[in-house]
Design an enzyme around this catalytic site. Sequence first.
Site, short mmCIF file in Angstrom:
data_model
loop_
_atom_site.label_atom_id
_atom_site.label_comp_id
_atom_site.label_asym_id
_atom_site.label_seq_id
_atom_site.Cartn_x
_atom_site.Cartn_y
_atom_site.Cartn_z
N ARG B 261 45.33 80.61 42.35
CA ARG B 261 45.89 79.35 42.81
C ARG B 261 46.77 78.79 41.70
O ARG B 261 46.26 78.25 40.72
CB ARG B 261 44.76 78.37 43.15
CG ARG B 261 45.18 77.18 43.99
CD ARG B 261 44.07 76.17 44.10
NE ARG B 261 43.95 75.39 42.88
CZ ARG B 261 42.83 74.80 42.45
NH1 ARG B 261 41.72 74.91 43.14
NH2 ARG B 261 42.82 74.10 41.32
N HIS B 265 44.46 72.11 43.57
CA HIS B 265 43.79 72.36 44.86
C HIS B 265 44.56 71.65 45.98
O HIS B 265 44.88 72.24 47.00
CB HIS B 265 42.35 71.86 44.80
CG HIS B 265 41.69 71.78 46.14
ND1 HIS B 265 41.42 72.91 46.89
CD2 HIS B 265 41.27 70.72 46.89
CE1 HIS B 265 40.85 72.55 48.04
NE2 HIS B 265 40.76 71.24 48.06
N TYR B 274 40.47 70.76 34.31
CA TYR B 274 39.35 71.70 34.28
C TYR B 274 39.75 73.16 34.05
O TYR B 274 38.90 74.03 34.03
CB TYR B 274 38.51 71.58 35.56
CG TYR B 274 39.29 71.68 36.86
CD1 TYR B 274 39.68 72.92 37.36
CD2 TYR B 274 39.64 70.53 37.59
CE1 TYR B 274 40.39 73.02 38.54
CE2 TYR B 274 40.36 70.62 38.77
CZ TYR B 274 40.73 71.87 39.25
OH TYR B 274 41.44 71.95 40.41
#
Lengths: 324, 366
Positions: B261, B265, B274
């Site tokens: 990815r 998100h 993160y």
Amino acid sequence: MAELTYRDAVARAIAQEMERDPDVVLLGEDVAKAGGVFKATVGLYEKFGPKRVRDTPISEQAFMGAAMGAAMTGLKPVVDLMFADFAAVCWDFFANEFPKSRYMTNGQVKVPLVIRLANGSARFGAQHCQSVENWCMMIPGLKVVVPSSPVDVVGLLAASIRDPDPVIFLEHKSLYAVKGEVPDGEIVDTLGTAKILRPGKDATILALALMVPRALAAAERLKAESGIDCEVIDVRSLLPLDTRTILESLSRTGHLFTVEENPRLCGWGAEVVSIVADEAFYDLDGPPVRITTPHIPLPPAELEDLLIPSVDRIVETVRRTLTA
Amino acid sequence: MSTAAQFDIQYRQYLDPEGRFLPEVDPATLPEFTRDPAELLKMYRMMVLVRAFDTKAINLQRTGKLGTYPPAAGHEAAQVGAAAALHAEDVIAPVYREIGTQMWRGVRMVEILRYWGGDEAGNDFVNTRHDFPWCVPIATQTLHAAGAALAFKIRNQPRCALAYIGDGGTSEGTFYEAMNVAGVLKLPVIFYVVNNRWAISTPLCQQTAAQTLAQKGIAAGIPGIQVDGNDILAVRHVLEQALARARHGEGPTVVEALTYRLSDHTTADDASRYRSASEVEQGWAVEPMKRMRAFLQHLNLWDEAQEVAYRQECNLLIEEGVNEYFATTKPPVTAMFDHLYANPPKRLLDQRDEAVQLSGAKSLHG
């Protein structure tokens, strides 16, 4: 005219619709050769074969979700969930999936299916005897149908299968053995219609499923013992709810009683009383009274009888209220 | 002691990140589409269009013209490769990120934008009526796909269903129930796990102790295979084989595409909180567009001038889609009540009338 049990009426309705429409299929645990754990689908496997009458793994989410996918693809699945309590195991599909797909796709995705649940008390204890009609009633997008007699099972199940939207069809476990006259030939009823089973002028008693025969028996005793003439209405469908029949009856009798097997909080009768307060307050000649199971899980076996509304309790409550 | 059963998971990759065949791959043994210029260009062009549209959608969100949007960057090969492997009459059950497959199959940009703009009419696809809508609840679409496959089987139709699921979704109970029922009923369904290594902020190592996600089908009696999800040739070929198996009555397959990815998100997420910049950098080094473009250039099927011209073409198409989106009229208040039931109960219609009255009163007071 034939005398059928409530459980045979289930099989007759499904057979009627499977003969009529090749898209109707039956899925569930033990529905095929075993004929259902409540023996309500006996003979269907033999008649329609393993393609249209299918046993599934013990996997409630799997057959709820797969039935939904099949419905989205154009089939009309009838799904046997066995005990109504198991709805909690696959509640995502009841609450988030079946009822919202048409809505969330502007009508592109249709979910024409019927989920059959064996509902209500039959001395199987707290996790296998709940009355879950009020769980289902609170979800927009579902229809909730609760028959009390063999003839209504045939007509309302047929109508549920033909309905283009998801229908939760609650059969009562303690009614499966009850017999009733069912006319020959095709029977299709109308969803969202209540039925006046006993006309009366002094009070309106609303009941559902197993509570219907009890309300009728109570009405006979009230007439015989106290001269109180009760009108008994089988509500039959909670969503849509036939408020026209209910309010019209109330306008004649002035007194309302609901007889509910579900635990007291947020039972269907609470919604009816709310509608009455809102729309028919001045038709009331006294407070509406709900006769329900207390708000506790069902205790085992015989204690059940103390909690679920009985004929005695209905008679006593109505008499006390009307003669106060 | 003896071995009762043994399983293995194969991994498939044809192209290296520079767009050259791996030394152990014999291109002559690969399927025809890997030598068909028209097919190769069609796939690459769709990848470019998807990336450009994706970028535009993020910009629209950033400027307040779109709701929360889940970027697809990095997934182009996984999505377009799957689309190219499917037949038109097959059914996809997508999660929320699969615009590459959907655009290939005919979902229009205005529909994607309307949906993420907060209008569910965008979920009412004009061209792909039989495909399933975006599924935002996690993993339930795997059961919808199994059900569609059951319908194909009952009706003797040579069609397949393809369910997308992310790496995080494979931890859901519904996924296991879907694989189990599909395995035992031998349903023509593919469980297509697009493993982009992150479920919002949860990395794969915190998601499962399993060595691969492809192996999750083994316990359900379903074969699994892993593929380089950034290699569109391998993705398409592996899925074509799995679909052919399903179409011939041999049952489901779990296909795990390994990708990354590249973006957050969703636009409501900030992945820099993160995950490290160096990890993302590594992701960009193996991303799928560059690889396919290099492959086409090695074959002399594509050059810089074509790239520039095509990107301009894309921009025009996207502008058209965005303008169509901007020109969409707001749904009326009554739309909230439409489509809940085919035949709405009277009491619902009463509530609709009340909402109309209320909205009228509100507009009177500004």
